[in-house]
Scaffold this motif. Structure first.
Motif, PDB file in Angstrom:
ATOM      1  N   ASP A  92     -31.316  48.255  -2.426  1.00 11.60           N
ATOM      2  CA  ASP A  92     -31.067  48.160  -1.081  1.00 11.60           C
ATOM      3  C   ASP A  92     -30.224  49.236  -0.672  1.00 11.60           C
ATOM      4  O   ASP A  92     -30.046  49.580   0.769  1.00 11.60           O
ATOM      5  N   GLU A 111     -32.453  46.669  -9.450  1.00 12.12           N
ATOM      6  CA  GLU A 111     -33.107  45.534  -8.706  1.00 12.12           C
ATOM      7  C   GLU A 111     -31.796  44.783  -7.873  1.00 12.12           C
ATOM      8  O   GLU A 111     -31.006  44.417  -8.673  1.00 12.12           O
ATOM      9  N   ASP A 125     -37.751  44.128   3.747  1.00 15.87           N
ATOM     10  CA  ASP A 125     -38.066  45.712   3.510  1.00 15.87           C
ATOM     11  C   ASP A 125     -36.909  46.493   2.795  1.00 15.87           C
ATOM     12  O   ASP A 125     -36.953  47.783   2.375  1.00 15.87           O
ATOM     13  N   ARG A 128     -37.127  47.207  -1.328  1.00 16.97           N
ATOM     14  CA  ARG A 128     -38.405  47.830  -1.950  1.00 16.97           C
ATOM     15  C   ARG A 128     -37.771  48.918  -2.896  1.00 16.97           C
ATOM     16  O   ARG A 128     -36.832  49.395  -2.760  1.00 16.97           O
TER      17      ARG A 128
END
Length: 515
Positions: A92, A111, A125, A128
């Motif tokens: 992110d 991640e 979003d 991703r």
């Protein structure tokens, strides 16, 4: 190696994370990363933070954590200035600074885990995975564990906050054996990882502050190194911390005074819900702690509160326990073994006990530092053979040090020095005040005037005139803020510490001046 690291519902043995680090070390070596190089870490507190930091040390490289609150331009400067040979980043955090990532430098994405997603309410979003960027966990799994690294890795190169111009990387030479032992003794002593407080494998700590900061970084990595059990709090929340102490029988903590303030603001019924009797060693640093705040914490948690003062450049230079503090209320401690502390006047002369001036200090048993690619600034920091950290304070007759404020935060109004920390300490006592920030803003007549930004507690209805009336009974009239504003929220770091610079800058920019 014993111990575990917990983050949310995820738990990993330190031995497993160490194996991952060893595999990543082999991976870094395959990229040609070696002694003196830099691996940049753009992560929130997560398992991968430990893995990447340790892996860098295994190839003789520095790990450089980067403040992920930075703008893309600010991040780009640190990547370039440090000469980073690899970057490890949360998914992110990747997208907002994608344009800042230097061409040709390998980037590995981690991640973003569920507990961080929840704490920051991250939208789907933002999570991703960027196309074509290797996943950290999959990449390191391709390599065998690196069998051996340097006897003493060079450690972390932290970039200081940079009050003027760009921040500077504080870089130490790799320690020799004697210096390494001195460093371990110093850090272990002031942060509670000392045999007299138990076996490290029986210690449990919560990492409450972001590890891109110097002190949480040293604390978290030292806990990992000695095998202490660590819980990562994604974002500081006072009641959540109390619940963690109760549930996991936490023994050790590293905190900042703002956390104490937020804990003390909790309703009494909340404070009484949790058993805190497991606590053995709670150390704080990073900013002056108001006397009434620390007094209240010792009364609540018992004589388990310790304090130190120092900087990224010097390490800890003074230290005190609860008993010493109660005998010298307001002190940040007395010089530790191997350290020297003095207070200097405007002309570099050493001041008498009790006189306020610039604090200079040094710990002589650990490796000296340089500012990466800025030897001139390094030379300016040295005064009388010691190092200035930009703080103002004084020594008492027993050699205990007291902080007044940051030199950069000191307000000079009509030629008179005003210390915001003193005003903030009184404001915190006012009913209805949740938090506050005091700083200087431009004044045509006096040069600067005192400004207070106040965050009310929910339901409080305090006014500007009430703030001034309250303070007039506590402090001299010239210290009472001429300008008072109320804000619903104050900009904060994840430690809870206020981003005072973000509040101050608009006033100076509006006057056509930079600070």
């Amino acid at each position: 190696m014993g111990g575990f690291v917990r983050s949310g519902e995820r738990v990993s043995d330190i031995a497993v994370l160490s194996e991952h680090a060893a595999r990543a070390g082999s991976g870094f070596a395959s990229l040609g990363i070696g002694p003196g190089d830099v691996v940049a870490i753009y992560l929130r507190n997560d398992f991968a933070f430990f893995e990447a930091s340790v892996a860098a040390g295994l190839v003789g490289a520095y790990s450089t954590p980067v403040n992920w609150h930075n703008s893309a331009d600010e991040a780009a400067y640190i990547f370039e200035n440090s000469g980073a040979k690899a970057i490890v980043i949360h998914a992110d955090l990747y997208h907002p600074i994608a344009s800042a990532l230097p061409a040709g430098v390998p980037v590995f994405v981690v991640e973003t885990p569920p507990e961080i997603i929840a704490a920051y309410r991250l939208p789907a979003d933002a999570l991703r995975l960027p196309a074509g960027v290797p996943l950290w966990s999959e990449w390191l799994a391709k390599f065998p564990p690196k069998e051996k690294g340097p006897d003493e890795p060079p450690g972390t190169m932290i970039y200081t906050s940079g009050t003027t111009g760009h921040p500077k990387g504080v870089r130490r030479a790799r320690p020799n054996g004697e210096q390494a032992l001195a460093w371990q003794k110093l850090v272990g002593g002031v942060m509670g990882f000392d045999p007299k407080f138990g076996n490290p494998v029986d210690m449990v700590t919560v990492i409450t502050g972001p590890m891109y900061h110097s002190a949480p970084n040293a604390y978290g990595l030292f806990a990992f190194r000695v095998g202490a059990n660590a819980i990562l709090q994604p974002r500081f929340d006072p009641e959540e911390l109390l619940a963690m102490i109760d549930k996991y029988k936490v023994t050790h903590l590293h905190m900042v005074p703002t956390m104490f303030v937020r804990l003390l603001k909790l309703p009494d019924e909340v404070k009484k819900k949790y058993d805190l009797s497991s606590l053995r060693f709670v150390v704080h640093a990073a900013a002056p702690c108001p006397v009434h705040v620390k007094q209240a914490m010792i009364e609540w948690w018992g004589p388990v509160i310790f304090e130190y003062y120092g900087g990224t450049e010097t390490g800890a230079v003074v230290f005190c326990d609860s008993k010493e503090w109660l005998a010298h209320p307001g002190t940040v401690g007395k010089a530790v073994d191997g350290a020297e502390v003095r207070v200097l006047g405007e002309n570099g002369e050493e001041l008498a006990k009790g006189a306020t001036g610039e604090i200079v200090c040094r710990t002589f048993t650990i490796p000296d530092f340089t500012y990466h690619r800025d030897e001139e600034k390094r030379q300016r920091a040295e005064k009388a053979g010691l190092i200035s950290l930009g703080d103002m304070g004084y020594l008492d007759d027993d050699g205990f040090l007291y902080l007044c404020d940051r030199a950069k935060d000191m307000i000079i109004s009509g030629g008179v020095n005003i210390y915001p920390a003193e005003i903030e300490a009184e404001l915190h006592k006012m009913p209805g005040v949740g938090d506050c920030a005091v700083f200087g803003i431009p004044d045509e007549e006096f040069g600067e005037q005192v400004c207070a930004i106040v965050q009310r507690l929910p339901g409080a209805d305090i006014t500007e005139s009430a703030v001034r009336s309250f303070l007039r009974e506590k402090i001299a009239g010239y210290k009472v803020p001429k300008h008072v504003e109320f804000r619903t929220d104050l900009p904060r770091e994840d430690s809870g510490k206020i981003f005072k610079r973000k509040l101050r800058e608009p006033f100076w920019e509006a006057a056509g001046r930079r600070i």
